[in-house]
Motif scaffolding. Sequence first.
Motif, PDB file in Angstrom:
ATOM      1  N   ASP A  73      59.644  -5.947  97.952  1.00  0.00           N
ATOM      2  CA  ASP A  73      58.806  -5.329  96.914  1.00  0.00           C
ATOM      3  C   ASP A  73      57.885  -4.665  97.931  1.00  0.00           C
ATOM      4  O   ASP A  73      57.630  -3.243  97.539  1.00  0.00           O
ATOM      5  CB  ASP A  73      57.723  -6.356  96.087  1.00  0.00           C
ATOM      6  CG  ASP A  73      58.365  -6.864  95.150  1.00  0.00           C
ATOM      7  OD1 ASP A  73      59.347  -6.057  94.160  1.00  0.00           O
ATOM      8  OD2 ASP A  73      58.104  -8.049  94.857  1.00  0.00           O
ATOM      9  N   HIS A  74      57.616  -4.871  99.031  1.00  0.00           N
ATOM     10  CA  HIS A  74      56.805  -4.206  99.902  1.00  0.00           C
ATOM     11  C   HIS A  74      57.947  -2.890 100.380  1.00  0.00           C
ATOM     12  O   HIS A  74      57.276  -1.775 100.464  1.00  0.00           O
ATOM     13  CB  HIS A  74      56.359  -4.952 101.170  1.00  0.00           C
ATOM     14  CG  HIS A  74      55.968  -3.914 102.319  1.00  0.00           C
ATOM     15  ND1 HIS A  74      54.498  -3.298 102.231  1.00  0.00           N
ATOM     16  CD2 HIS A  74      56.541  -3.693 103.460  1.00  0.00           C
ATOM     17  CE1 HIS A  74      54.453  -2.708 103.357  1.00  0.00           C
ATOM     18  NE2 HIS A  74      55.671  -3.044 104.126  1.00  0.00           N
ATOM     19  N   GLU A  77      59.944  -1.600  98.706  1.00  0.00           N
ATOM     20  CA  GLU A  77      60.217  -0.609  97.574  1.00  0.00           C
ATOM     21  C   GLU A  77      58.804   0.351  97.578  1.00  0.00           C
ATOM     22  O   GLU A  77      58.868   1.461  97.235  1.00  0.00           O
ATOM     23  CB  GLU A  77      60.408  -1.327  96.303  1.00  0.00           C
ATOM     24  CG  GLU A  77      61.776  -1.939  96.299  1.00  0.00           C
ATOM     25  CD  GLU A  77      62.910  -1.159  96.703  1.00  0.00           C
ATOM     26  OE1 GLU A  77      63.129   0.002  95.920  1.00  0.00           O
ATOM     27  OE2 GLU A  77      63.535  -1.515  97.697  1.00  0.00           O
ATOM     28  N   ALA A  78      57.433  -0.278  97.781  1.00  0.00           N
ATOM     29  CA  ALA A  78      56.465   0.152  97.787  1.00  0.00           C
ATOM     30  C   ALA A  78      56.372   1.348  98.642  1.00  0.00           C
ATOM     31  O   ALA A  78      55.831   2.600  98.475  1.00  0.00           O
ATOM     32  CB  ALA A  78      55.231  -0.575  97.761  1.00  0.00           C
ATOM     33  N   HIS A 101      51.849  -6.717 103.720  1.00  0.00           N
ATOM     34  CA  HIS A 101      52.641  -7.730 102.997  1.00  0.00           C
ATOM     35  C   HIS A 101      53.408  -8.598 104.148  1.00  0.00           C
ATOM     36  O   HIS A 101      53.622  -8.152 105.195  1.00  0.00           O
ATOM     37  CB  HIS A 101      53.921  -6.989 102.443  1.00  0.00           C
ATOM     38  CG  HIS A 101      54.450  -7.557 101.075  1.00  0.00           C
ATOM     39  ND1 HIS A 101      53.919  -7.219  99.625  1.00  0.00           N
ATOM     40  CD2 HIS A 101      55.033  -8.516 100.751  1.00  0.00           C
ATOM     41  CE1 HIS A 101      54.542  -7.910  99.087  1.00  0.00           C
ATOM     42  NE2 HIS A 101      55.177  -8.968  99.442  1.00  0.00           N
ATOM     43  N   LEU A 136      55.558 -12.703  95.372  1.00  0.00           N
ATOM     44  CA  LEU A 136      55.984 -11.239  95.470  1.00  0.00           C
ATOM     45  C   LEU A 136      56.932 -10.669  96.681  1.00  0.00           C
ATOM     46  O   LEU A 136      56.209 -10.728  97.658  1.00  0.00           O
ATOM     47  CB  LEU A 136      55.092 -10.366  95.299  1.00  0.00           C
ATOM     48  CG  LEU A 136      53.943 -10.771  93.892  1.00  0.00           C
ATOM     49  CD1 LEU A 136      52.837  -9.587  93.964  1.00  0.00           C
ATOM     50  CD2 LEU A 136      54.817 -10.440  92.499  1.00  0.00           C
ATOM     51  N   CYS A 147      56.630  -1.257  88.756  1.00  0.00           N
ATOM     52  CA  CYS A 147      57.556  -2.035  88.863  1.00  0.00           C
ATOM     53  C   CYS A 147      57.630  -3.131  87.879  1.00  0.00           C
ATOM     54  O   CYS A 147      58.627  -3.567  87.527  1.00  0.00           O
ATOM     55  CB  CYS A 147      57.723  -2.638  90.275  1.00  0.00           C
ATOM     56  SG  CYS A 147      58.728  -3.998  90.923  1.00  0.00           S
ATOM     57  N   CYS A 180      61.116  -7.755  89.095  1.00  0.00           N
ATOM     58  CA  CYS A 180      60.302  -7.220  89.947  1.00  0.00           C
ATOM     59  C   CYS A 180      59.652  -8.191  91.220  1.00  0.00           C
ATOM     60  O   CYS A 180      59.765  -7.778  92.175  1.00  0.00           O
ATOM     61  CB  CYS A 180      59.076  -6.323  89.409  1.00  0.00           C
ATOM     62  SG  CYS A 180      58.064  -5.574  90.585  1.00  0.00           S
ATOM     63  N   VAL A 187      53.148  -4.717  94.666  1.00  0.00           N
ATOM     64  CA  VAL A 187      54.338  -4.112  94.127  1.00  0.00           C
ATOM     65  C   VAL A 187      54.300  -2.469  93.909  1.00  0.00           C
ATOM     66  O   VAL A 187      53.003  -2.372  93.673  1.00  0.00           O
ATOM     67  CB  VAL A 187      55.148  -4.872  92.826  1.00  0.00           C
ATOM     68  CG1 VAL A 187      55.243  -6.369  93.368  1.00  0.00           C
ATOM     69  CG2 VAL A 187      54.437  -4.517  91.682  1.00  0.00           C
ATOM     70  N   MET A 198      48.748  -4.736  92.748  1.00  0.00           N
ATOM     71  CA  MET A 198      49.586  -4.095  91.963  1.00  0.00           C
ATOM     72  C   MET A 198      48.862  -3.041  91.091  1.00  0.00           C
ATOM     73  O   MET A 198      49.068  -1.936  90.854  1.00  0.00           O
ATOM     74  CB  MET A 198      50.080  -5.067  90.701  1.00  0.00           C
ATOM     75  CG  MET A 198      51.015  -6.048  91.497  1.00  0.00           C
ATOM     76  SD  MET A 198      51.783  -6.992  89.907  1.00  0.00           S
ATOM     77  CE  MET A 198      52.091  -8.581  90.843  1.00  0.00           C
ATOM     78  N   GLY A 217      61.851  -9.013  93.809  1.00  0.00           N
ATOM     79  CA  GLY A 217      62.554  -7.995  94.683  1.00  0.00           C
ATOM     80  C   GLY A 217      63.933  -7.471  94.162  1.00  0.00           C
ATOM     81  O   GLY A 217      64.563  -6.884  94.904  1.00  0.00           O
TER      82      GLY A 217
END
Length: 305
Positions: A239-240, A242-243, A228, A235, A179, A194, A175, A153, A197
């Motif tokens: 979240d991956h 979104e990253a 990820h 996490l 986030c 966050c 993330v 992060m 997800g």
Amino acid sequence: MKPNLSFLLAAIASLPMLAFSRVLERRYSSTLEPVPGFSPNPTNVPMYLYKPTSFKAGNPVILVVHYCGGSAQAMFGNLPDLPTLADERGILLIYPDSPHLEDHCWDVSSKETLTHDGGGDSTSLKNMVDYAQATYKASEELVYVMGISSGAMMTQVLSATYPNVFRAAAAYSGVPAGCFASPTGLVDAWNPDCAQGKIIKTAKEWGDIARAMYPQYSSRRPRMQLFHGTADDVLLYQDHLEAVKQWSDVLQVDLETPTSVRDNWPSQGLTTTEYGNELVRVVGNGIGHNFPANMTLTLDFFGIL
């Protein structure tokens, strides 16, 4: 104690024990040493340094950021291949140690840390790079950052707050930058939405969040390598995704047209997707939060192998 933090710490509890057995098998040219009194250091982050005997002025420097519940020493031990490669290539390694004693996570939540020169943890970590450059004449161009979990992060936060400093970044199980932002401005705040997800945005919305951390900046951005596991329950895998959206927008790559997709590479169960030299994602099918870190792959992405 933050929500899910005990679960997160349990998920990584085996790492330090593994570290000691691995370190005993290795012989390095130098040792991990504390750097007392470096400044400015607004959040009082302890700094440790691995300076191989092969290091010379102008050589690369990597900032290596640990996970929740970890430490500089644990991160050094858990990635034994990294000091070995540093010995071979003369790379200076910086290991920060979280100042947040309750959980030993990084502050990726407060306005201070999510702002360029805002005086949060991100500023202290960036100042470590400045110190290494001023004291040891490390390269000002060949500067890299990598991290695991909370460190991943922070890796993405640093890539947004100090894009002028870092050439490339590698984030294992993190993330998107911003986030974990705390609506109340709390430092080192756990953000369950966050982590689970639930924060979904467009690529441009995520990109705008990253750019807003240093709005005056409009030049080159750090290349990004994202790892990820699909079974990550600390996490979540979302979240991956979104990253990936965030950095595709920041780096201006088209997710619809990858330049390469390789199944079962670099090992069985991993899928590596490349978008030119700018963005790489490595997905582990069925892998949980403890994604196996591959230092050869990461340093090759950095361009220093």
